[in-house]
Design a protein around this motif. Structure first.
Motif, short mmCIF file in Angstrom:
data_model
loop_
_atom_site.label_atom_id
_atom_site.label_comp_id
_atom_site.label_asym_id
_atom_site.label_seq_id
_atom_site.Cartn_x
_atom_site.Cartn_y
_atom_site.Cartn_z
N UNK A 77 0.83 -1.20 0.00
CA UNK A 77 0.00 0.00 0.00
C UNK A 77 0.86 1.26 0.00
N UNK A 78 1.89 1.28 0.82
CA UNK A 78 2.80 2.43 0.85
C UNK A 78 3.52 2.61 -0.48
N UNK A 79 3.85 1.50 -1.11
CA UNK A 79 4.47 1.54 -2.43
C UNK A 79 3.56 2.25 -3.43
N UNK A 80 2.27 1.91 -3.42
CA UNK A 80 1.34 2.49 -4.38
C UNK A 80 1.16 3.99 -4.17
N UNK A 81 1.36 4.47 -2.93
CA UNK A 81 1.17 5.89 -2.66
C UNK A 81 2.24 6.77 -3.29
N UNK A 82 3.35 6.18 -3.72
CA UNK A 82 4.38 6.96 -4.41
C UNK A 82 4.10 7.10 -5.91
N UNK A 83 3.17 6.32 -6.43
CA UNK A 83 2.93 6.30 -7.86
C UNK A 83 2.27 7.57 -8.42
N UNK A 84 1.34 8.23 -7.71
CA UNK A 84 0.73 9.43 -8.30
C UNK A 84 1.73 10.50 -8.70
N UNK A 85 2.81 10.67 -7.94
CA UNK A 85 3.82 11.66 -8.28
C UNK A 85 4.53 11.29 -9.58
N UNK A 86 4.80 10.00 -9.75
CA UNK A 86 5.47 9.56 -10.97
C UNK A 86 4.52 9.64 -12.17
N UNK A 87 3.25 9.36 -11.94
CA UNK A 87 2.26 9.48 -13.01
C UNK A 87 2.19 10.92 -13.49
N UNK A 88 2.15 11.86 -12.54
CA UNK A 88 2.10 13.27 -12.90
C UNK A 88 3.35 13.69 -13.67
N UNK A 89 4.50 13.15 -13.27
CA UNK A 89 5.75 13.49 -13.96
C UNK A 89 5.76 12.99 -15.39
N UNK A 109 10.89 6.19 -1.20
CA UNK A 109 9.72 5.40 -0.82
C UNK A 109 9.42 4.34 -1.87
N UNK A 110 9.66 4.69 -3.13
CA UNK A 110 9.40 3.74 -4.22
C UNK A 110 10.24 2.48 -4.03
N UNK A 111 11.55 2.65 -3.84
CA UNK A 111 12.43 1.50 -3.69
C UNK A 111 12.31 0.86 -2.31
N UNK A 112 12.14 1.67 -1.29
CA UNK A 112 12.03 1.14 0.07
C UNK A 112 10.88 0.15 0.19
N UNK A 113 9.71 0.54 -0.28
CA UNK A 113 8.55 -0.35 -0.18
C UNK A 113 8.61 -1.50 -1.17
N UNK A 114 9.27 -1.29 -2.32
CA UNK A 114 9.45 -2.38 -3.26
C UNK A 114 10.25 -3.51 -2.63
N UNK A 162 18.24 1.07 1.51
CA UNK A 162 17.72 2.01 0.51
C UNK A 162 17.94 3.48 0.87
N UNK A 163 18.39 3.78 2.07
CA UNK A 163 18.58 5.18 2.47
C UNK A 163 19.55 5.96 1.59
N UNK A 164 20.61 5.33 1.00
CA UNK A 164 21.47 6.11 0.10
C UNK A 164 20.72 6.71 -1.09
N UNK A 199 24.19 0.47 -6.63
CA UNK A 199 23.06 -0.05 -7.40
C UNK A 199 23.14 -1.55 -7.59
N UNK A 200 24.33 -2.06 -7.88
CA UNK A 200 24.50 -3.51 -8.05
C UNK A 200 24.31 -4.24 -6.72
N UNK A 201 24.83 -3.65 -5.63
CA UNK A 201 24.61 -4.24 -4.31
C UNK A 201 23.13 -4.33 -3.99
N UNK A 202 22.38 -3.27 -4.30
CA UNK A 202 20.95 -3.24 -4.01
C UNK A 202 20.23 -4.34 -4.77
#
Length: 356
Positions: A77-89, A109-114, A162-164, A199-202
């Motif tokens: 659910x938290x993951x989905x809440x980041x999507x409206x900003x990307x949709x607008x972009x 938030x996108x990567x953290x919740x993913x 994911x904090x970096x 990025x590769x570590x993640x």
């Protein structure tokens, strides 16, 4: 998944070959329709389904399976809440209208919740592995205190991983349009060499290792269930044959969806980051253009998992544990069942909680 314009790619002109050292040219106009459409569908379904799952989880007596399911639905659910900003972009053709701090927060938030979703799916697979392959050990280890501590540990570990992104993600000028500000997904060109190892570590720690553990756990569970279905393993008729076969199909479905949603995305993103850092020396413009398109196409698959988890919760007929049974039913199942909620004493059918 969403990212800013591709370095040394001009998004306003068609793809064409170029000599070494010149800019690659790629027509990316399709993404301004394709990605916001996919993300809008994901947002609506994830918001609705996961809200219902969370509400019904809160109304039920808690058991280990329900704790994991609640945390999974919460992260989705938290993951989905980041999507409206990307949709607008994307609708604004990569223009970012919400400022640099919000850009960093949305990307984080996108990567953290993913990755929280991936880790909780892995916890669920290990929970099922213990319950079916080592039921006695599971009864000793998987107390409510242990499960809650595991969930808190997942949130903390993924936050640290994911904090970096809060440092690397930022706003910057859109390629070819210096007056337009966009929100970069990974890192600007100046930070790319520092971002690559992270990025590769993640990708490895956040997906490939959890996916390997999930596949191993479910393979052992399927092996155990198949062995119990063979004639002669137990005297007399084998109990719960139909339920065990359904459980095997459910496991295979979950594993395939896990792989379909996350594996193509992480493979293409790993290749994309490597080629982006290596420049035209790694395959040239044409190869990078193909990888970039594959990367964009697989991003909505990763997002779709946020509502597919909840959809399986509703559609499957395999209970993950009868947390909702009445006191009378629990008394009829005996003392062992009181200690560990199962489906009438059949732990192999214990995969998705049934809704009232």
């Amino acid at each position: 998944m969403c990212f800013g314009p591709i370095p040394f790619l001009n998004s306003s002109t068609p793809t064409s070959s170029s000599s070494p050292g010149s800019s690659c040219q790629l027509d990316e106009s399709y993404k301004h329709i394709f990605l916001p459409t996919c993300y809008l569908i994901t947002f609506l379904l994830s918001l609705a389904l996961n809200s219902i799952v969370l509400t019904r989880c809160l109304r039920q007596p808690w058991n280990p399976s329900l704790v994991y399911m609640f945390n999974l639905a919460l992260s989705d659910l938290m993951y989905s809440l980041s999507l409206p900003f990307l949709i607008a972009s994307y609708i604004s053709r990569d223009r970012w209208l919400f400022g640099d701090p919000m850009c960093r927060l949305v990307r984080f938030l996108f990567y953290f919740n993913l990755y929280c979703s991936i880790f909780f799916l892995t916890c669920i697979s290990f929970h099922r592995y213990l319950g079916i392959c080592h039921p006695m050990r599971s009864m000793r280890l998987e107390t409510m205190r242990w499960v809650r501590a595991t969930c808190l540990l997942v949130w903390a570990v993924v936050f640290a991983m994911t904090s970096p992104i809060l440092l690397f993600a930022r706003t910057g000028p859109l390629e070819g349009s210096e007056d337009i500000v966009t929100c970069w997904d990974d890192a600007l060109d100046a930070d790319l060499q520092r971002y690559m190892p992270y990025g590769l570590f993640l990708h490895v720690a956040g997906f490939f290792l959890p996916f390997s553990l999930t596949a191993w756990c479910y393979s052992r569970v399927v092996r155990t269930l198949i062995r119990t279905l063979r004639g002669g393993v137990v005297p007399g008729p084998v109990p719960g044959v139909t339920q065990r076969r359904k459980s095997i199909r459910t496991i295979l479905t979950i594993t395939l969806l896990f792989a379909l949603c996350f594996l193509p995305f992480h493979i293409t993103r790993t290749i994309f980051l490597t080629m982006r850092a290596g420049g035209e020396a790694l395959g040239g413009c044409r190869a990078l253009a193909v990888v970039a398109v594959c990367y964009k196409v697989t991003r909505p698959l990763a997002s779709a998992n946020s509502f597919l988890n909840a959809l399986l919760y509703f559609l499957t007929k395999e209970p993950w544990g009868r947390a909702f049974r009445s006191k009378k039913e629990r008394e009829q199942t005996g003392k062992g069942d009181k200690k560990r909620p199962t489906n009438n004493g059949q732990p192999w059918s214990n995969f998705y909680p049934q809704l009232p």
